[in-house]
Design a protein around this motif. Structure first.
Motif, PDB file in Angstrom:
ATOM      1  N   ASP A 216      -3.503  -5.118  -7.525  1.00 55.48           N
ATOM      2  CA  ASP A 216      -4.176  -5.460  -6.272  1.00 55.48           C
ATOM      3  C   ASP A 216      -3.289  -6.380  -5.431  1.00 55.48           C
ATOM      4  O   ASP A 216      -2.694  -7.328  -5.954  1.00 55.48           O
ATOM      5  N   VAL A 217      -3.238  -6.120  -4.136  1.00 60.11           N
ATOM      6  CA  VAL A 217      -2.426  -6.963  -3.251  1.00 60.11           C
ATOM      7  C   VAL A 217      -2.925  -8.414  -3.283  1.00 60.11           C
ATOM      8  O   VAL A 217      -2.148  -9.358  -3.120  1.00 60.11           O
TER       9      VAL A 217
ATOM     10  N   LYS B  75      -0.833   6.808  -8.048  1.00 62.86           N
ATOM     11  CA  LYS B  75       0.177   6.553  -7.009  1.00 62.86           C
ATOM     12  C   LYS B  75       1.365   5.791  -7.614  1.00 62.86           C
ATOM     13  O   LYS B  75       2.521   6.064  -7.297  1.00 62.86           O
TER      14      LYS B  75
ATOM     15  N   SER C 124       0.606   0.142   4.941  1.00 63.87           N
ATOM     16  CA  SER C 124      -0.257   1.297   5.233  1.00 63.87           C
ATOM     17  C   SER C 124      -1.588   0.971   4.603  1.00 63.87           C
ATOM     18  O   SER C 124      -1.978   1.567   3.603  1.00 63.87           O
TER      19      SER C 124
ATOM     20  N   ASP D 164       1.195  -1.084  -5.028  1.00 65.70           N
ATOM     21  CA  ASP D 164      -0.019  -0.276  -4.858  1.00 65.70           C
ATOM     22  C   ASP D 164      -0.869  -0.472  -6.102  1.00 65.70           C
ATOM     23  O   ASP D 164      -0.348  -0.686  -7.196  1.00 65.70           O
ATOM     24  N   MET D 165      -2.190  -0.386  -5.950  1.00 60.55           N
ATOM     25  CA  MET D 165      -3.072  -0.656  -7.087  1.00 60.55           C
ATOM     26  C   MET D 165      -3.510   0.606  -7.831  1.00 60.55           C
ATOM     27  O   MET D 165      -4.109   0.519  -8.899  1.00 60.55           O
ATOM     28  N   ASP D 166      -3.207   1.777  -7.288  1.00 61.11           N
ATOM     29  CA  ASP D 166      -3.704   3.024  -7.873  1.00 61.11           C
ATOM     30  C   ASP D 166      -2.733   3.543  -8.938  1.00 61.11           C
ATOM     31  O   ASP D 166      -1.533   3.669  -8.675  1.00 61.11           O
TER      32      ASP D 166
ATOM     33  N   PHE E 163       0.869  -1.185   0.000  1.00 60.79           N
ATOM     34  CA  PHE E 163       0.000   0.000   0.000  1.00 60.79           C
ATOM     35  C   PHE E 163       0.904   1.233   0.000  1.00 60.79           C
ATOM     36  O   PHE E 163       0.763   2.139   0.799  1.00 60.79           O
TER      37      PHE E 163
ATOM     38  N   VAL F  60       1.803   8.740   4.739  1.00 57.03           N
ATOM     39  CA  VAL F  60       2.284   8.716   6.122  1.00 57.03           C
ATOM     40  C   VAL F  60       3.402   9.761   6.212  1.00 57.03           C
ATOM     41  O   VAL F  60       4.182   9.934   5.269  1.00 57.03           O
TER      42      VAL F  60
ATOM     43  N   GLY G  27       2.810   7.005  -2.599  1.00 52.40           N
ATOM     44  CA  GLY G  27       3.961   7.721  -3.154  1.00 52.40           C
ATOM     45  C   GLY G  27       5.283   7.329  -2.522  1.00 52.40           C
ATOM     46  O   GLY G  27       6.310   7.972  -2.790  1.00 52.40           O
TER      47      GLY G  27
ATOM     48  N   ASP H 169      -3.259  10.921   1.593  1.00 50.11           N
ATOM     49  CA  ASP H 169      -3.313   9.488   1.919  1.00 50.11           C
ATOM     50  C   ASP H 169      -2.037   8.980   2.586  1.00 50.11           C
ATOM     51  O   ASP H 169      -1.981   7.827   3.004  1.00 50.11           O
TER      52      ASP H 169
HETATM   53  C1  LIG Z   1      -3.405   4.997   3.223  1.00 51.17           C
HETATM   54  S1  LIG Z   1      -2.777   4.882   1.598  1.00 51.17           S
HETATM   55  C2  LIG Z   1      -1.072   4.575   1.934  1.00 51.17           C
HETATM   56  C3  LIG Z   1      -0.142   5.588   1.343  1.00 51.17           C
HETATM   57  C4  LIG Z   1       1.333   5.415   1.584  1.00 51.17           C
HETATM   58  N1  LIG Z   1       1.701   4.993   2.915  1.00 51.17           N
HETATM   59  C5  LIG Z   1       2.085   6.709   1.279  1.00 51.17           C
HETATM   60  O1  LIG Z   1       2.860   7.126   2.090  1.00 51.17           O
HETATM   61  O2  LIG Z   1       1.849   7.327   0.241  1.00 51.17           O
HETATM   62  C6  LIG Z   1      -3.390   3.309   1.118  1.00 51.17           C
HETATM   63  C7  LIG Z   1      -2.943   2.860  -0.259  1.00 51.17           C
HETATM   64  O3  LIG Z   1      -3.407   1.531  -0.475  1.00 51.17           O
HETATM   65  C8  LIG Z   1      -3.701   1.381  -1.854  1.00 51.17           C
HETATM   66  N2  LIG Z   1      -4.607   0.218  -1.968  1.00 51.17           N
HETATM   67  C9  LIG Z   1      -5.881   0.135  -1.553  1.00 51.17           C
HETATM   68  N3  LIG Z   1      -6.370  -1.107  -1.751  1.00 51.17           N
HETATM   69  C10 LIG Z   1      -5.374  -1.821  -2.321  1.00 51.17           C
HETATM   70  C11 LIG Z   1      -5.267  -3.175  -2.779  1.00 51.17           C
HETATM   71  N4  LIG Z   1      -6.302  -4.026  -2.681  1.00 51.17           N
HETATM   72  N5  LIG Z   1      -4.100  -3.570  -3.314  1.00 51.17           N
HETATM   73  C12 LIG Z   1      -3.048  -2.705  -3.425  1.00 51.17           C
HETATM   74  N6  LIG Z   1      -3.092  -1.417  -3.006  1.00 51.17           N
HETATM   75  C13 LIG Z   1      -4.241  -0.976  -2.470  1.00 51.17           C
HETATM   76  C14 LIG Z   1      -4.311   2.716  -2.255  1.00 51.17           C
HETATM   77  O4  LIG Z   1      -4.151   2.954  -3.630  1.00 51.17           O
HETATM   78  C15 LIG Z   1      -3.500   3.702  -1.392  1.00 51.17           C
HETATM   79  O5  LIG Z   1      -2.418   4.257  -2.101  1.00 51.17           O
END
Ligand SMILES: C[S@@+](CC[C@H](N)C(=O)[O-])C[C@H]1O[C@@H](n2cnc3c(N)ncnc32)[C@H](O)[C@@H]1O
Length: 380
Positions: free
Chosen positions: A63-64, A46, A82, A41-43, A11, A356, A14, A354
């Motif tokens: 996707d994870v 990002k 995260s 990360d899936m986005d 997750f 940390v 950036g 989003d």
């Molecule tokens: C709270 S943010 C974490 C951001 C990161 N710690 C940072 O410093 O930028 C959660 C991240 O999880 C990713 N995410 C959500 N569901 C996911 C999944 N099923 N598989 C992979 N990534 C996922 C989102 O795209 C998002 O960027």
């Protein structure tokens, strides 16, 4: 081969968690920091930001749940997650960890179990989340996370860390830290990282988890000497809003009084404000909430106009209002200006909202994670 410990960053957004891990300076004998050797990360936005800023780090966009242990290189010292917080956030629908996006934690945990089965489990696992994780599902989500970590043979503890100790942004977050083997601990909870709400959540945990629990110790940083004004762009280089009066008119009497006092001081006073929907006398109303305590409010993902933060500047009896910029948001996360942000302001604000905060991860690394890995290596 690197002698620095290695991390997988799930997750990753950036990549700010990895930036904090790599900056941790307390590693012994000239070795510093922890290197991210795999990120996911899936986005799409990002992913682009991660790759633009960490070109040498292997990154999996997807996707994870689509990952298999075979996709993960080597044996990591640490795994960072995260995981998405929308479902456990106090501000969200609170469907809990089993619901929708936050259920992604279990996609991550499935990989931790797979690593364990191949004798490649990390010595340290960190889950970063919102404080709402302590109480979502009447505490069942927090218990489920801690139980999973305990059953996998880790000692578990958590810290509530507010970025405001390091940066001019109020941003409390929960860090659940699982460590194998000997690790620095305190026997009793201590402020500020073991908050009353964390202690209350611990007391609701099953007995088996409390037996494996540790009140991890972390040094309290020196007093922060950076305030909000210090991270802002020069007044002449930003766009001020022309409809400031109509937005300021949304302030409740309490917030209007704060604003009036700042204006009346005749000094330069810099504040931060959000529009929020509040229920007053049973009716939902838009309110502008302003603070002049030297801190920005917690950065949020800009889902709509109302979730974007304002900067309020009072000077010589005048008030001006504008939107916080993406670059300013990055500075509020402890990110230096050489970090490449997306061109769109809303994408940059989403990326940072989003994320940390880097100095928080760095402090956790220096005070707890790196010493724990050091102990493990010394014992091996
Ligand atoms: C709270 S943010 C974490 C951001 C990161 N710690 C940072 O410093 O930028 C959660 C991240 O999880 C990713 N995410 C959500 N569901 C996911 C999944 N099923 N598989 C992979 N990534 C996922 C989102 O795209 C998002 O960027």
């Amino acid at each position: 081969m690197s002698i620095r410990p290695s991390a997988y960053e799930f997750f990753a957004g950036g990549g700010l968690a990895g930036m904090g891990l790599s900056q941790g300076q307390s590693w012994g004998r000239g070795r510093t920091g922890i290197d991210t050797v795999f990120a996911n990360d899936m986005d799409g936005m990002k992913a682009a930001a991660f790759r633009a800023n960490h070109a040498d780090t292997p990154f999996h966009h997807g996707d994870v749940w689509a990952l298999n242990v075979g996709d993960l290189p080597g044996r990591p010292d640490l795994c960072w997650a995260s995981s998405p917080c929308q479902d456990v956030s106090l501000a969200g629908a609170r469907g809990g960890l089993e619901a929708g996006r936050s259920g992604a934690f279990w996609g991550f945990w499935r990989l931790m179990q797979g690593l364990q089965a191949e004798n490649r489990a990390p010595s340290v696992i960190v889950l970063e989340n919102v404080i709402g994780l302590l109480t979502s599902g009447q505490g069942r989500d927090f218990a489920a996370v801690c139980t999973a970590m305990t059953e996998a043979g880790y000692r578990v503890g958590a810290l509530e860390m507010d970025a405001a100790l390091w940066l001019p942004q109020s941003r409390p977050r929960l860090f659940v830290v699982a460590i194998k083997g000997e690790a620095p601990v305190t026997s009793t909870p201590a402020a500020p990282f073991h908050s009353p709400r964390l202690i209350a959540a611990y007391e609701r945990l099953p007995q088996t988890v409390r037996q494996a629990w540790a009140w991890w110790s972390l040094p309290v940083p020196p007093h922060r000497n950076l305030d909000l004004d210090a991270v802002l762009e020069p007044d002449a280089e930003v766009n001020w809003l022309e409809d400031a009066d109509s937005i300021l008119a949304l302030a409740s009497p309490l917030h209007r009084a704060r604003l009036d006092a700042a204006v009346a001081s005749g000094q330069r006073r810099v504040g931060a404000a959000y529009r929020r929907v509040r229920t007053e006398n049973g009716v939902k109303v838009q309110r502008l909430e302003i603070r002049f305590d030297g801190l920005a409010g917690c950065l949020r993902t800009p889902a709509g106009g109302s979730s974007r933060q304002y900067v309020v500047v009072c000077d010589q009896g005048q008030v001006r209002l504008r939107r916080l910029t993406g670059r300013e948001a990055a500075r509020l996360m402890g990110v230096s200006d050489d970090y490449q942000l997306p061109k769109s302001q809303s994408a940059a604000l989403k990326l940072m909202g989003d994320a940390v905060a880097v100095p928080v991860v760095r402090a956790l690394t220096e005070g707890l994670l790196a010493p724990a890995l050091n102990n493990r290596r010394a014992a091996a």
